[in-house]
Design a protein around this motif. Sequence first.
Motif, short mmCIF file in Angstrom:
data_model
loop_
_atom_site.label_atom_id
_atom_site.label_comp_id
_atom_site.label_asym_id
_atom_site.label_seq_id
_atom_site.Cartn_x
_atom_site.Cartn_y
_atom_site.Cartn_z
N LEU A 134 0.84 -1.20 0.00
CA LEU A 134 0.00 0.00 0.00
C LEU A 134 0.87 1.25 0.00
N ASP A 135 0.66 2.11 -0.97
CA ASP A 135 1.44 3.35 -1.06
C ASP A 135 0.49 4.53 -1.04
N TRP A 136 -0.18 4.68 0.10
CA TRP A 136 -1.13 5.77 0.32
C TRP A 136 -0.33 6.96 0.86
N GLU A 137 -0.24 8.02 0.06
CA GLU A 137 0.55 9.20 0.44
C GLU A 137 -0.36 10.42 0.57
N TYR A 138 -0.89 10.68 1.84
CA TYR A 138 -0.58 10.03 3.09
C TYR A 138 -1.85 9.97 3.92
N PRO A 139 -2.01 8.93 4.77
CA PRO A 139 -3.14 8.94 5.70
C PRO A 139 -3.01 10.06 6.74
N ALA A 140 -4.09 10.76 6.99
CA ALA A 140 -4.22 11.71 8.11
C ALA A 140 -3.45 13.02 7.96
N ILE A 141 -2.57 13.13 6.98
CA ILE A 141 -1.83 14.38 6.78
C ILE A 141 -1.85 14.74 5.29
N GLN A 142 -1.51 15.96 4.99
CA GLN A 142 -1.55 16.40 3.60
C GLN A 142 -0.48 15.70 2.77
N GLY A 143 -0.89 15.22 1.60
CA GLY A 143 0.04 14.62 0.66
C GLY A 143 -0.01 15.38 -0.65
N TYR A 172 -0.41 -14.62 1.32
CA TYR A 172 0.10 -13.45 0.62
C TYR A 172 0.73 -12.45 1.57
N GLU A 173 1.72 -11.74 1.07
CA GLU A 173 2.41 -10.74 1.87
C GLU A 173 1.68 -9.39 1.81
N ILE A 174 1.79 -8.64 2.89
CA ILE A 174 1.27 -7.27 2.95
C ILE A 174 2.38 -6.36 3.47
N SER A 175 2.64 -5.30 2.74
CA SER A 175 3.58 -4.28 3.18
C SER A 175 2.99 -2.92 2.86
N PHE A 176 3.62 -1.88 3.36
CA PHE A 176 3.19 -0.54 2.97
C PHE A 176 4.38 0.39 2.91
N ALA A 177 4.29 1.37 2.03
CA ALA A 177 5.32 2.39 1.89
C ALA A 177 5.01 3.51 2.87
N ALA A 178 5.96 3.81 3.73
CA ALA A 178 5.75 4.81 4.79
C ALA A 178 6.65 6.01 4.57
N MET A 195 1.62 -3.06 12.81
CA MET A 195 2.81 -3.87 12.53
C MET A 195 2.62 -5.37 12.72
N PRO A 196 1.84 -5.85 13.69
CA PRO A 196 1.66 -7.30 13.79
C PRO A 196 0.96 -7.92 12.57
N MET A 197 0.27 -7.10 11.78
CA MET A 197 -0.50 -7.63 10.65
C MET A 197 0.24 -7.56 9.32
N VAL A 198 1.38 -6.88 9.26
CA VAL A 198 2.10 -6.72 8.00
C VAL A 198 3.43 -7.47 8.05
N ASP A 199 3.95 -7.77 6.86
CA ASP A 199 5.23 -8.46 6.77
C ASP A 199 6.40 -7.51 6.94
N ARG A 200 6.21 -6.28 6.45
CA ARG A 200 7.28 -5.28 6.55
C ARG A 200 6.73 -3.91 6.19
N VAL A 201 7.53 -2.88 6.50
CA VAL A 201 7.20 -1.52 6.09
C VAL A 201 8.38 -0.97 5.31
N ASN A 202 8.09 -0.43 4.13
CA ASN A 202 9.12 0.14 3.27
C ASN A 202 9.24 1.63 3.55
N LEU A 203 10.30 2.02 4.25
CA LEU A 203 10.47 3.41 4.65
C LEU A 203 10.97 4.25 3.47
N MET A 204 10.17 5.22 3.08
CA MET A 204 10.56 6.11 1.98
C MET A 204 11.50 7.19 2.53
N THR A 205 12.71 6.74 2.86
CA THR A 205 13.70 7.67 3.39
C THR A 205 14.45 8.34 2.23
N TYR A 206 13.67 8.89 1.35
CA TYR A 206 14.12 9.73 0.24
C TYR A 206 13.06 10.79 0.03
N ASP A 207 13.35 11.78 -0.78
CA ASP A 207 12.46 12.95 -0.93
C ASP A 207 12.26 13.65 0.41
#
Length: 365
Positions: A134-143, A172-178, A195-207
């Motif tokens: 899931l690459d929702w940019e962004y929940p709860a804040i302005q994207g 199936y795997e579930i991850s999200f881009a954070a 976090m207990p429900m997902v396999d991993r979180v992909n940290l967008m430590t760029y931009d």
Amino acid sequence: MKTVSLFLLVALMSLVSLTVKAQSAPRPTVIGYYSGDSVKVSRYPVEKLTHLIFSFGHLRENEFFLNKRKDTLLLQNMVALKKRNPSMKVMVSLGGWSGCATCSPIFANADNRKVFARSVKKALVDFGADGIDLDWEYPAIQGFPGHAYSPDDRANFTALIKALRKELGKRYEISFAAGGFTEYLEKSIDWKQVMPMVDRVNLMTYDLVSGYSTISGHHTPLYSTAAFPQSVDRAVTWLDSIGVPVNKLVLGAAFYARIFETKDTLDHGLNRPASFKRGLSYKDFRGLTDSAGFTRYWDAKAQAPYSFNPHTREFASYDDSASIALKTKYVWQHHLNGIMFWELADDKESGGLLDVIDETLKKLF
């Protein structure tokens, strides 16, 4: 003589300890997003990936949707690459920077979340893919400018993950881009619940210095500086401090540069008044060489490279082979899940940054 022997013994024991540690630890994941040409994807060394993420699927009303003319062929070709790398997972991704215009209102409804989860599973079964990112940019804040968002998105994101896990099960795997920046980390996600429900979180430590910034700076630094606190290490450290399992954190790297035009030439353009000008793929970095008027510099505090052209006042922030190797080592040192990057289409087809990741891991494992 005894002192030298003792030193050698200590050094040998340290080496053995590190070797045992590397051998006992799982090899980190290497995850590449891809939004490029459906034919050219086969030219890349996918054997060096653990995950390849199709970018991006769309939200049509309350269902996951693929554009039949472009998306279907690309996803089919990506799944076909599993013949070359049978252990590689192919994920589908929803959203992207401009691709979640209706995510907030749609996912606010429980029935919509169930329908969406069923449509995701159907797509995964139909194409033989292995999960969703899931690459929702962004929940709860302005994207993206103009996209709806609400404080309720935080709880609705949790409910969406819950609906997906219920529908997809363990198959199936579930991850999200954070987002890797402070506001996202603190406001967008209920980390304890998700976090207990997902396999991993992909940290967008760029931009981390975005196209809307009026100050030039490192957009994907490994460490924070006094001038700019956002960094890979800050995001990882903050998540670790609130109890997020670090073995589910995937560090993000950039296979592209962000180029700003600065107002002056002080400090080689770093942290100066500026405006975003353009992006540049790593495969085209010949445009940042000495012959193009640029000089490369290294920020020892941020552990990040940058280049500056004083004649055009162009400042470029990016990852290169040196910073990618350091980020890969950071993954190992901090026991993270792995490293991911945006995106494979920006890399060289051979001799690129994916090769640097692979070569660095081979030295560690």
